[in-house]
Design a protein around this motif. Structure first.
Motif: not given
Ligand SMILES: Cc1ncc(COP(=O)(O)O)c(C=O)c1O
Length: 386
Positions: A48-49, A172-181, A188-202
């Motif tokens: 992803r970008k 898909g347009v965006m993907s979300a991950f969990s970094f729960h324990g 520990g707790e945590g997450g990440m959203l990954v995507l390509d679109d600059d407008g959505l990132l903004d």
């Protein structure tokens, strides 16, 4: 009695060193140095970008819906069998969740069920890579495209999985991950959203920082948003884990392989199915008991726990849990979603912690076999009461 845990991480000196470094040095002008490295490396891992580090996967799904402008009057399709976090953000934004059936083979969103539930109000689908499995992403994209439906990938449980050689997190347009324990890669707790679109990132960056424009140093908020951030110590931990991702996924796959061997001759149930084109990172090795033997997760999980095995029930269909069962969507889905109600009652997550040893997998498997042998009320040969 030593308990065998359901899930847990692999932590080495590398993680300790990175977190120690963050505690000592990630302050002042360097406050974001680990976030920047973790986000860059994670985006690359997913092809992803952009990647945005967050306090959870739930916040990632929430931000995805906010960035897409989804709200009251919109419908969002979600698979019926998943953790409530896949759907709670739909409710946060005031949209209506529509529960679609799972495919009995993948345990993920069934493309035909998805297609049958599309209405003019359908704006998005949250597609879950359940327990490391993945759906037929090509077919889902084909169905969604002509309707302009945004697919959001809930990859909370699937870091390291691949579908036809494309990594979880690239669909898909965006993907979300969990970094729960409990997750394969944890902060520990945590997450990440990954995507390509600059407008959505903004939009994501504004919404996750109290409505501030990215780079704002004047504390001049343009709108009311949320506060969804990860700490530098978590980012350092995540970076160290990501640098070991192949080893972590290999560990999960090894555990699954051990269960496969231990339960090879057993006909009491089946493990996560092999699906063509799927490279499964097996976040949790899961057994689905044969219905004919007359045991459910409700009867079996407590017996396993009594014997020191911290098994977990397969997620209940959302349409059947108190949070949704009395809603019109819940009622309709309960009648419709045959596969969710055929799989979930008999599904049990087996201990899959990364520290698990072969002997413990053997012990869990023997305990499961024995419980099924002695508790079954069935007349299936091999499962009658001793
Ligand atoms: C399928 C699924 N979606 C979303 C989430 C939410 O993740 P988090 O707890 O990081 O918000 C989880 C967490 O376990 C999950 O299993």
């Amino acid at each position: 009695m030593k308990r065998i845990p359901i899930a847990g991480p692999s932590i080495t000196q590398k993680e300790i060193d990175y977190v120690t470094d963050a505690v000592k040095s990630a302050w002042y002008a360097d406050a974001n140095k680990f976030h920047a490295r973790f986000e860059r490396a994670f985006a690359a891992h997913c092809g992803r970008k952009h990647a945005v580090s967050l306090p959870s996967c739930t916040s990632g799904l929430h931000l995805a819906l906010l960035a897409l402008g989804i709200g009251r009057g919109d419908e969002v399709i979600v698979p019926d069998a998943t953790w409530i976090a896949s759907v709670a953000p739909v409710v946060y934004v005031g949209a209506t969740p529509v529960f679609a059936d799972i495919d009995a083979r993948t345990w993920c969103l069934c493309p035909d069920a998805f297609e049958s539930l599309i209405t003019p109000r359908t704006k998005a689908a949250i597609v879950v890579d359940l327990y490391g499995s993945m759906p037929n992403w090509d077919r889902l994209a084909e169905i969604a495209a002509p309707h302009g439906i945004a697919l959001i990938e809930d990859a909370a449980e699937a870091v390291g999985s691949r579908w036809h050689d494309r990594p979880a997190g690239s669909f898909g347009v965006m993907s979300a991950f969990s970094f729960h324990g409990s997750k394969t890669l944890t902060t520990g707790e945590g997450g990440m959203l990954v995507l390509d679109d600059d407008g959505l990132l903004d939009r994501v960056l504004r919404q996750r920082d109290h409505g501030r424009a990215p780079g704002d140093t004047m504390f001049f908020n343009e709108e009311v948003g949320w506060k969804y951030k990860m700490s530098a110590m978590q980012a350092a931990l995540g970076l160290a884990q990501l640098e070991r991702i192949d080893e972590l996924v290999a560990g999960k796959r090894r555990i699954y392989g051990w269960y496969r061997e231990e339960l090879a001759e057993w006909i009491g149930g089946s493990l996560n199915p092999d699906v063509s084109g799927l490279y499964n990172s097996y976040w949790m090795t899961t057994v689905v008991l044969r219905r004919e033997i007359g045991l459910t997760k409700e009867t079996t999980v407590p017996c396993l726990r009594e014997q020191g095995v911290d098994a977990r029930p397969f997620f209940y269909p959302l349409s059947g849990i108190p949070a949704f069962r009395d809603t019109p969507q819940g009622g309709a889905a309960r009648v419709r979603n045959v596969n969710s109600y055929l799989v979930s009652p008999y599904g049990i997550n087996l201990p899959s912690a990364l520290a698990l040893e072969r002997a413990e997998v053997a012990q869990v498997s023997a305990t499961l076999r024995e419980i099924v042998r002695t508790s079954s009320r069935s007349t299936v040969p091999g499962f009658t009461r001793a």
